[in-house]
Motif scaffolding. Structure first.
Motif, short mmCIF file in Angstrom:
data_model
loop_
_atom_site.label_atom_id
_atom_site.label_comp_id
_atom_site.label_asym_id
_atom_site.label_seq_id
_atom_site.Cartn_x
_atom_site.Cartn_y
_atom_site.Cartn_z
N SER A 167 6.88 0.92 -3.73
CA SER A 167 6.75 -0.48 -4.14
C SER A 167 5.32 -0.98 -3.97
O SER A 167 4.87 -1.85 -4.71
N ASP A 168 4.61 -0.42 -3.01
CA ASP A 168 3.20 -0.78 -2.87
C ASP A 168 2.39 -0.17 -4.01
O ASP A 168 1.48 -0.79 -4.54
N LEU A 198 3.57 0.37 -6.95
CA LEU A 198 3.91 -0.45 -8.13
C LEU A 198 3.18 -1.78 -8.11
O LEU A 198 2.83 -2.32 -9.15
N ALA A 199 2.94 -2.30 -6.93
CA ALA A 199 2.27 -3.59 -6.84
C ALA A 199 0.77 -3.49 -7.09
O ALA A 199 0.18 -4.37 -7.70
N PHE A 200 0.16 -2.39 -6.66
CA PHE A 200 -1.31 -2.38 -6.62
C PHE A 200 -2.00 -1.31 -7.46
O PHE A 200 -3.16 -1.48 -7.82
#
Ligand SMILES: Nc1ncnc2c1ncn2[C@@H]1O[C@H](COP(=O)(O)OP(=O)(O)OP(=O)(O)O)[C@@H](O)[C@H]1O
Ligand SMILES: [Mg+2]
Lengths: 136, 120
Positions: free
Chosen positions: B35-36, B38-40
């Motif tokens: 998820s990190d 995907l976020a960054f």
């Protein structure tokens, strides 16, 4: 697809393929694939079963993630970055950072969430196709 | 840097993407939390990770990641390998730990795909 991690992400890949065929801009496709993927992982992680619905009109892409499952008792809390109830299995896959819903919200132009405990959760996301495409 | 140069630098084995080694990359992101990523992580970056499950490839595919580098000698599972072949994303594996991978790449001019969160 609830509970089954084997094919998690396949729906999002399909969505990506379809949007590519339509010929939408790369960054729009990327946003759509991302929100679909996070939604899909949440369904697989927390719901019994669910579906992802894709609607494309010239101006925008609408993605809905609808599931039957435990639902979310406190949506405000679930939306907090870092809040997660993910179990060990989910964490082993690289998820459970508590970032999914925040990511979905920040990559969507319109984001709507509703949930009923014991019934299920409904996400609706709209991503605008860039104006460059509309004008071309 | 090209994947070719990166392979040499990291003494890496190319498991998938032997035909894509001319690909040029400038940025990278290191994480074990998808998820990190995907976020960054940004399109065209390297994804450096210690995870080996199919979600690594899915995540990379969603983001148009250039190539995956698995550190600490990790190798993809069978399903991960198959999926990466399908979506045609290069996978390199190296015995270096993630810190060493990042340091060596940085010394050669590769930069983080963002510097700090919240900055873009
Ligand atoms: N479809 C859903 N049904 C029931 N609960 C959900 C659903 N989606 C999210 N939740 C709840 O909200 C929490 C936060 O979800 P979010 O996607 O933001 O993070 P996560 O899934 O825990 O981790 P990440 O997405 O970063 O890997 C989850 O841990 C879970 O408790
Ligand atoms: Mg999630």
């Amino acid at each position: 697809m609830g509970g089954n991690f084997d094919n998690a992400g396949e729906v999002s890949s399909n969505i990506k393929t379809v949007l590519k065929q339509i010929g939408l801009p790369k960054d729009v496709i990327r946003k759509a694939a991302l929100v679909a993927y996070e939604s899909e992982i949440n369904i697989v992680s927390y719901a019994r079963k669910g579906m992802i619905r894709l609607r494309v009109v010239p101006e925008s892409i609408m993605i809905e993630a609808i599931d039957e499952g435990q639902g979310i008792p406190d949506i405000e809390q679930a939306m907090q970055p870092g809040f997660s109830t993910a179990n060990q299995k989910i964490r082993e896959m690289g998820f459970g950072a508590g970032m999914g819903l925040c990511n979905i919200k920040s990559f969507s132009d319109v984001f709507h969430i509703s949930s009923e405990v014991g019934k299920g959760t409904h996400l609706r996301m709209i991503i605008r196709a860039s104006s460059a495409v509309l004008n071309s | 840097m090209t994947l070719h140069e990166i392979r040499k630098l990291l003494d890496a084995e190319v498991l998938i993407g032997e035909d894509q080694l001319d690909m040029e990359v400038k940025t990278a992101f290191v994480a074990d939390l998808m998820s990190d990523v995907l976020a960054f992580a940004t399109a065209g970056s390297l994804l450096i990770t210690g995870l080996t499950n199919p979600q690594v490839v899915r995540t990379a595919d969603v983001l148009d990641i250039a190539a995956i580098i698995m550190g600490r000698g990790k190798r993809p599972s069978q399903e991960t390998f198959q999926l990466a072949e399908e979506v045609n994303i290069p996978i390199l594996t190296t015995k270096y730990i993630l810190f060493e991978i990042a340091g060596r790449l940085y010394a050669k001019g590769i930069r983080g795909c963002i510097e700090k969160v919240g900055s873009k």
